[in-house]
Design an enzyme around this catalytic site. Structure first.
Site, PDB file in Angstrom:
ATOM      1  N   GLY A  27      10.868  -2.789   5.896  1.00 24.77           N
ATOM      2  CA  GLY A  27      10.113  -4.048   5.858  1.00 24.77           C
ATOM      3  C   GLY A  27       9.719  -4.388   4.430  1.00 24.77           C
ATOM      4  O   GLY A  27       9.963  -5.508   3.944  1.00 24.77           O
ATOM      5  N   HIS A  28       9.117  -3.416   3.730  1.00 25.26           N
ATOM      6  CA  HIS A  28       8.767  -3.618   2.320  1.00 25.26           C
ATOM      7  C   HIS A  28      10.036  -3.906   1.496  1.00 25.26           C
ATOM      8  O   HIS A  28      10.027  -4.765   0.617  1.00 25.26           O
ATOM      9  CB  HIS A  28       8.112  -2.358   1.743  1.00 25.26           C
TER      10      HIS A  28
ATOM     11  N   MET B 291       0.842  -1.203   0.000  1.00 26.30           N
ATOM     12  CA  MET B 291       0.000   0.000   0.000  1.00 26.30           C
ATOM     13  C   MET B 291       0.878   1.254   0.000  1.00 26.30           C
ATOM     14  O   MET B 291       0.377   2.360   0.228  1.00 26.30           O
ATOM     15  CB  MET B 291      -0.934  -0.001   1.205  1.00 26.30           C
TER      16      MET B 291
ATOM     17  N   TYR C 125       4.100   3.975   0.987  1.00 24.72           N
ATOM     18  CA  TYR C 125       4.782   4.566   2.130  1.00 24.72           C
ATOM     19  C   TYR C 125       5.827   3.563   2.625  1.00 24.72           C
ATOM     20  O   TYR C 125       5.858   3.156   3.776  1.00 24.72           O
ATOM     21  CB  TYR C 125       3.811   4.977   3.246  1.00 24.72           C
TER      22      TYR C 125
ATOM     23  N   GLU D  60       5.696 -11.646   7.176  1.00 23.58           N
ATOM     24  CA  GLU D  60       5.148 -12.347   8.346  1.00 23.58           C
ATOM     25  C   GLU D  60       4.582 -11.363   9.361  1.00 23.58           C
ATOM     26  O   GLU D  60       3.877 -11.755  10.285  1.00 23.58           O
ATOM     27  CB  GLU D  60       6.239 -13.228   8.980  1.00 23.58           C
TER      28      GLU D  60
END
Ligand code: AMP
Length: 281
Positions: free
Chosen positions: A36-37, A30, A32, A148
Site C-alpha cells: 500500500g505504501h 509511520m 513498517y 484512500e
C-alpha cells in the site's frame, strides 16, 4: 537512497534539488512499509523528479490506551522497499527532533474530525494535522501522496491544505488489498491466524455496501443495517462504527444525494481495522 534523521539534513538536500530545478514528491508514513505504501511511493516517483519518504511513528496522534509502544517497526526492510521503489530520501527523525523540549503548538480542525475515527480517537487528527503541517514545512514538496485507505485523513489533509494555504498538491491513491480483500495495513501483523481469517469480514461488508449503492439504494440506514448484520455474523468482530458521510464535510447523511464515503472501523480481537468505499455523484 539516503536516510537522514534531522530537519537540517532534509532541508539541505531538498534545497540542492530545488537549485537544480527538480520537482519533489513526498510520502508521509509511520513505517513498517507494505505494498500500500509502495503504491504511493511509485506514484510519487512517476510524477516527480525526486521522492522523499518520511518514516515516523508520531506519538501525538496516539491516544493514551492505543498502540504507540507496540506499533511495528523495521527500518532495514523499509529502506529496502524504498530503494526498490526508487525513492531518493528517507526522513526518519527521533521524536525529540520533531517535538523538542518546549514544543507547544498544534494544528486542530473542527467539523471534518467530528465523526468516524475522530469520534473514536479524539486526539488523533490533531496529532495528524500537526505532524503533517510540520513535515510539509520541512520537506516543502510540490506534491504529497496519501492513501484512500485512510479516507477521513485524506479529506482532512485536503481541507487543511486549502484552509492554511499550503502550496502543495494532494494526490489520493487507491486502497491496495491482500488477495482475499483485506486492506493492507501495518496493523494486520497484530492478527493471529484465526483473527486474520476473520478480518476478511471488513472487505466483505464493504463489498456488500458497495453493491447495494451501485444497485440504487440511497437510504443510509438501510446500507448501515445490512453492513452491520454482515459484520456481526463474524464472532471475532466488534463494530466501532459503520457510517455514511458526506465525502467533503465528513458529516452523517440520511440520503445519498451527493458524493459520500461509506466507512467502517471494526475490532478483530484487540486490533482495530478500518476500510471504506467512496460513491461519487
Ligand atoms: P501509515 O503508515 O499507516 O500512516 O500510512 C501512510 C500512508 O499510506 C497513508 O497515506 C495511508 O493512507 C497509506 N496507506 C496505508 N495502507 C494503504 C493501503 N492498503 N492502500 C493504499 N494506501 C495505504
Amino acid at each position: 537512497m539516503k536516510i537522514v534523521r534531522t530537519v537540517i539534513e532534509v532541508r539541505e538536500q531538498v534545497k540542492k534539488w530545488r537549485e537544480q530545478g527538480l520537482s519533489v514528491g513526498f510520502v508521509p508514513t509511520m513505517g513498517y512499509l507494505h505494498e500500500g505504501h509502495k503504491s504511493l511511493i511509485l506514484k510519487s516517483v512517476e510524477q516527480n523528479d525526486r521522492t522523499v519518504v518520511s518514516i515516523f511513528v508520531n506519538p501525538t496522534q496516539f491516544g493514551e490506551n492505543e498502540d504507540l509502544s507496540t506499533y511495528p517497526r523495521d527500518l532495514d526492510s523499509d529502506a529496502a522497499l524504498c530503494t526498490d521503489a526508487k525513492a531518493d530520501l528517507i526522513f526518519h527523525p527521533e521524536p525529540e527532533q520533531m517535538y523538542p523540549q518546549g514544543f507547544c503548538t498544534g494544528v486542530n480542525m473542527s467539523v471534518l474530525t467530528q465523526e468516524l475515527c475522530g469520534k473514536s480517537r479524539p486526539v488523533h487528527f490533531g496529532g495528524v494535522c500537526t505532524v503533517v503541517s510540520k513535515l510539509f514545512n520541512i520537506v516543502k514538496p510540490d506534491r504529497a501522496y496519501f492513501g484512500e485507505k485512510d479516507a477521513q485523513q485524506l479529506a482532512i489533509i485536503r481541507r487543511m491544505v486549502e484552509d492554511l494555504n499550503f502550496d502543495i498538491e494532494i494526490v489520493g491513491c487507491p486502497i491496495v488489498r491482500e488477495s482475499d480483500g483485506l486492506a493492507k495495513s501495518s496493523r494486520n501483523t497484530y492478527l493471529n491466524t484465526e483473527e486474520r481469517k476473520a478480518a476478511v469480514i471488513l472487505s466483505k461488508s464493504i463489498a456488500l455496501g458497495k453493491e447495494l449503492v451501485q444497485n440504487g439504494e440511497r437510504d443510509a440506514q438501510t446500507i448501515i443495517k445490512a453492513m452491520t448484520e454482515k459484520i456481526s455474523s463474524e464472532p471475532l468482530a466488534r463494530i466501532d462504527y459503520v457510517e455514511v458521510v458526506d465525502a467533503l464535510t465528513m458529516q452523517k447523511v440520511q440520503k445519498i444525494e451527493k458524493s459520500v464515503l461509506v466507512a467502517i472501523a471494526v475490532f478483530i480481537g484487540k486490533t482495530r481495522l478500518i476500510d471504506n468505499f467512496s460513491f461519487n455523484i
